[in-house]
Design a protein around this motif. Structure first.
Motif, PDB file in Angstrom:
ATOM      1  N   PHE A 192       0.852  -1.199   0.000  1.00  0.00           N
ATOM      2  CA  PHE A 192       0.000   0.000   0.000  1.00  0.00           C
ATOM      3  C   PHE A 192       0.883   1.243   0.000  1.00  0.00           C
ATOM      4  O   PHE A 192       2.063   1.214   0.336  1.00  0.00           O
ATOM      5  N   GLY A 193       0.263   2.377  -0.386  1.00  0.00           N
ATOM      6  CA  GLY A 193       0.966   3.648  -0.441  1.00  0.00           C
ATOM      7  C   GLY A 193       0.786   4.468   0.818  1.00  0.00           C
ATOM      8  O   GLY A 193       0.146   4.037   1.786  1.00  0.00           O
ATOM      9  N   GLU A 194       1.327   5.696   0.798  1.00  0.00           N
ATOM     10  CA  GLU A 194       1.305   6.555   1.984  1.00  0.00           C
ATOM     11  C   GLU A 194      -0.106   6.936   2.410  1.00  0.00           C
ATOM     12  O   GLU A 194      -0.420   6.949   3.599  1.00  0.00           O
ATOM     13  N   GLU A 195      -0.974   7.232   1.455  1.00  0.00           N
ATOM     14  CA  GLU A 195      -2.333   7.645   1.802  1.00  0.00           C
ATOM     15  C   GLU A 195      -3.099   6.518   2.490  1.00  0.00           C
ATOM     16  O   GLU A 195      -3.818   6.745   3.458  1.00  0.00           O
ATOM     17  N   THR A 196      -2.904   5.305   1.977  1.00  0.00           N
ATOM     18  CA  THR A 196      -3.559   4.154   2.607  1.00  0.00           C
ATOM     19  C   THR A 196      -2.999   3.921   4.000  1.00  0.00           C
ATOM     20  O   THR A 196      -3.746   3.613   4.942  1.00  0.00           O
ATOM     21  N   GLN A 197      -1.695   4.082   4.147  1.00  0.00           N
ATOM     22  CA  GLN A 197      -1.068   3.854   5.450  1.00  0.00           C
ATOM     23  C   GLN A 197      -1.637   4.789   6.516  1.00  0.00           C
ATOM     24  O   GLN A 197      -1.814   4.387   7.676  1.00  0.00           O
ATOM     25  N   LYS A 198      -1.952   6.006   6.128  1.00  0.00           N
ATOM     26  CA  LYS A 198      -2.499   6.975   7.080  1.00  0.00           C
ATOM     27  C   LYS A 198      -3.875   6.545   7.591  1.00  0.00           C
ATOM     28  O   LYS A 198      -4.277   6.917   8.694  1.00  0.00           O
ATOM     29  N   GLU A 235       6.564  -0.404   1.556  1.00  0.00           N
ATOM     30  CA  GLU A 235       7.392   0.475   0.729  1.00  0.00           C
ATOM     31  C   GLU A 235       6.624   1.008  -0.472  1.00  0.00           C
ATOM     32  O   GLU A 235       7.159   1.773  -1.269  1.00  0.00           O
ATOM     33  N   GLY A 236       5.380   0.584  -0.613  1.00  0.00           N
ATOM     34  CA  GLY A 236       4.556   1.062  -1.720  1.00  0.00           C
ATOM     35  C   GLY A 236       3.784  -0.062  -2.375  1.00  0.00           C
ATOM     36  O   GLY A 236       3.993  -1.240  -2.073  1.00  0.00           O
ATOM     37  N   GLU A 237       2.878   0.285  -3.261  1.00  0.00           N
ATOM     38  CA  GLU A 237       2.063  -0.713  -3.944  1.00  0.00           C
ATOM     39  C   GLU A 237       2.944  -1.663  -4.756  1.00  0.00           C
ATOM     40  O   GLU A 237       3.872  -1.233  -5.442  1.00  0.00           O
ATOM     41  N   GLY A 238       2.658  -2.943  -4.622  1.00  0.00           N
ATOM     42  CA  GLY A 238       3.428  -3.962  -5.335  1.00  0.00           C
ATOM     43  C   GLY A 238       4.673  -4.409  -4.605  1.00  0.00           C
ATOM     44  O   GLY A 238       5.423  -5.241  -5.109  1.00  0.00           O
ATOM     45  N   LYS A 239       4.901  -3.876  -3.395  1.00  0.00           N
ATOM     46  CA  LYS A 239       6.134  -4.185  -2.667  1.00  0.00           C
ATOM     47  C   LYS A 239       5.887  -4.872  -1.326  1.00  0.00           C
ATOM     48  O   LYS A 239       6.768  -4.909  -0.469  1.00  0.00           O
ATOM     49  N   GLY A 240       4.696  -5.438  -1.156  1.00  0.00           N
ATOM     50  CA  GLY A 240       4.428  -6.184   0.066  1.00  0.00           C
ATOM     51  C   GLY A 240       4.187  -5.291   1.269  1.00  0.00           C
ATOM     52  O   GLY A 240       4.227  -4.057   1.175  1.00  0.00           O
ATOM     53  N   ALA A 241       3.934  -5.918   2.405  1.00  0.00           N
ATOM     54  CA  ALA A 241       3.651  -5.160   3.631  1.00  0.00           C
ATOM     55  C   ALA A 241       4.053  -5.968   4.850  1.00  0.00           C
ATOM     56  O   ALA A 241       4.171  -7.196   4.796  1.00  0.00           O
ATOM     57  N   THR A 242       4.274  -5.255   5.945  1.00  0.00           N
ATOM     58  CA  THR A 242       4.590  -5.879   7.233  1.00  0.00           C
ATOM     59  C   THR A 242       3.720  -5.249   8.310  1.00  0.00           C
ATOM     60  O   THR A 242       3.667  -4.017   8.431  1.00  0.00           O
ATOM     61  N   PHE A 243       3.033  -6.082   9.067  1.00  0.00           N
ATOM     62  CA  PHE A 243       2.249  -5.609  10.206  1.00  0.00           C
ATOM     63  C   PHE A 243       2.849  -6.214  11.467  1.00  0.00           C
ATOM     64  O   PHE A 243       3.147  -7.415  11.510  1.00  0.00           O
ATOM     65  N   THR A 244       3.024  -5.380  12.471  1.00  0.00           N
ATOM     66  CA  THR A 244       3.689  -5.814  13.696  1.00  0.00           C
ATOM     67  C   THR A 244       2.827  -5.540  14.918  1.00  0.00           C
ATOM     68  O   THR A 244       2.361  -4.417  15.129  1.00  0.00           O
ATOM     69  N   LEU A 245       2.627  -6.588  15.695  1.00  0.00           N
ATOM     70  CA  LEU A 245       1.927  -6.486  16.973  1.00  0.00           C
ATOM     71  C   LEU A 245       2.981  -6.510  18.075  1.00  0.00           C
ATOM     72  O   LEU A 245       3.737  -7.459  18.192  1.00  0.00           O
ATOM     73  N   LYS A 246       3.025  -5.451  18.862  1.00  0.00           N
ATOM     74  CA  LYS A 246       3.987  -5.352  19.958  1.00  0.00           C
ATOM     75  C   LYS A 246       3.236  -5.418  21.278  1.00  0.00           C
ATOM     76  O   LYS A 246       2.264  -4.702  21.489  1.00  0.00           O
ATOM     77  N   LEU A 247       3.673  -6.337  22.145  1.00  0.00           N
ATOM     78  CA  LEU A 247       2.975  -6.565  23.409  1.00  0.00           C
ATOM     79  C   LEU A 247       3.950  -6.581  24.577  1.00  0.00           C
ATOM     80  O   LEU A 247       5.067  -7.095  24.445  1.00  0.00           O
ATOM     81  N   PRO A 248       3.545  -6.033  25.708  1.00  0.00           N
ATOM     82  CA  PRO A 248       4.394  -6.130  26.903  1.00  0.00           C
ATOM     83  C   PRO A 248       4.403  -7.567  27.403  1.00  0.00           C
ATOM     84  O   PRO A 248       3.386  -8.272  27.323  1.00  0.00           O
ATOM     85  N   ILE A 249       5.522  -8.011  27.909  1.00  0.00           N
ATOM     86  CA  ILE A 249       5.601  -9.373  28.447  1.00  0.00           C
ATOM     87  C   ILE A 249       4.733  -9.521  29.688  1.00  0.00           C
ATOM     88  O   ILE A 249       4.048 -10.521  29.877  1.00  0.00           O
ATOM     89  N   GLN A 250       4.713  -8.489  30.496  1.00  0.00           N
ATOM     90  CA  GLN A 250       3.828  -8.443  31.663  1.00  0.00           C
ATOM     91  C   GLN A 250       2.857  -7.296  31.484  1.00  0.00           C
ATOM     92  O   GLN A 250       3.222  -6.232  30.977  1.00  0.00           O
ATOM     93  N   PRO A 251       1.581  -7.479  31.862  1.00  0.00           N
ATOM     94  CA  PRO A 251       0.599  -6.400  31.700  1.00  0.00           C
ATOM     95  C   PRO A 251       0.960  -5.206  32.579  1.00  0.00           C
ATOM     96  O   PRO A 251       1.607  -5.336  33.619  1.00  0.00           O
ATOM     97  N   LEU A 252       0.515  -4.038  32.075  1.00  0.00           N
ATOM     98  CA  LEU A 252       0.782  -2.838  32.840  1.00  0.00           C
ATOM     99  C   LEU A 252      -0.031  -2.802  34.126  1.00  0.00           C
ATOM    100  O   LEU A 252      -1.202  -3.192  34.147  1.00  0.00           O
ATOM    101  N   VAL A 253       0.604  -2.413  35.193  1.00  0.00           N
ATOM    102  CA  VAL A 253      -0.091  -2.307  36.482  1.00  0.00           C
ATOM    103  C   VAL A 253      -0.342  -0.833  36.788  1.00  0.00           C
ATOM    104  O   VAL A 253       0.596  -0.037  36.870  1.00  0.00           O
TER     105      VAL A 253
END
Length: 256
Positions: A192-198, A235-253
């Motif tokens: 996807f492109g910049e507009e879609t990313q937003k 990086e743009g249309e036709g160049k694939g995508a990466t989605f990342t889920l980042k999680l704390p190892i321990q929940p926030l207290v």
């Protein structure tokens, strides 16, 4: 996806039975019955002399049918076992809805993989595992499952938009410093492109004709509720995508 596989196998078996040569056995049996009192004479006639060759050909056809149906029945049996596994996973996750628990992160990841593997195989998608940590993590399992299943489905849909046979989805699990774990889904699909990313995580935004725009939005909310984050990059249309889920190892207290 797995129900589609069951439907395909069942349809193939049904078509094979409709076209089966087994009815020829009945016709041959009727021919023998008609000539029951003169079998020796019958086999000396032109029609009777053709019987051995006919039986040989018929046996060949029936053996091919048997192998084809056995193959599809094996596929059907595997799909049914897969359905049982999916139901079991869903029941386990339903029991812990809304409750945080500590478990190996790869335990959740492997559940996600099992839920999607049949679909990847059916679409000729290569799936790469890159698991760099076996850390235990305290999370709401069903929320993590929901997010990752949606990310993998989106990756598969993205690959459907591009031509070529080299379709790859990679799932990486790695440690981020001392307090977080990241789970990233990467594909070499449409991107996807910049507009879609937003607009990726806006409620109701989708690039799929049949989409509703709920998946990424609800995934981002679920990640935030667990003290983590969800973000996408391309990086743009036709160049694939990466989605990342980042999680704390321990929940926030939160201290009151």
């Amino acid at each position: 996806n797995v129900l589609n596989s069951v439907n395909v196998s069942a349809t193939i078996v049904a078509e094979c039975l409709k076209k089966s040569k087994v009815s020829s056995v009945n016709r041959l049996s009727g021919l023998f019955e008609q000539n029951a009192g003169r079998m020796g004479e019958f086999f000396s006639e032109e029609k009777g002399r053709q019987v051995p060759g006919f039986l040989k050909t018929l046996a060949g056809h029936l053996e091919i049918e048997r192998k084809e149906m056995l193959c599809e029945m094996n596929t059907l049996a595997k799909s049914i076992q897969h359905i049982k596994g999916i139901i079991s996973i869903q029941q386990d996750y339903a029991k812990v809805g809304g409750v945080s628990e500590t478990c190996p992160v790869l335990e959740i990841v492997e559940d996600v993989v099992r839920l999607n593997m049949v679909s990847f195989q059916r679409h000729d998608i290569q799936f790469d595992r890159n698991f760099e940590t076996e850390e235990e993590i305290t999370v709401e399992r069903h929320k993590v499952l929901q997010i990752l299943v949606n990310l993998l489905r989106n990756a598969k849909d993205s690959l459907d938009k591009v031509d070529g046979n080299d379709k790859v989805i990679s799932l990486r699990v790695f440690r981020c410093g001392d307090e977080s774990i990241s789970l990233s889904v990467k594909d070499n699909g449409f991107g996807f492109g910049e507009e879609t990313q937003k607009r990726l995580f806006q409620h109701g935004f989708t690039t799929r004709k049949e989409g509703h725009g709920f998946g990424l939005h609800s995934g981002a909310l679920a990640a935030k509720e667990m003290g983590g984050s969800l973000f996408g990059d391309s990086e743009g249309e036709g160049k694939g995508a990466t989605f990342t889920l980042k999680l704390p190892i321990q929940p926030l207290v939160i201290e009151e």
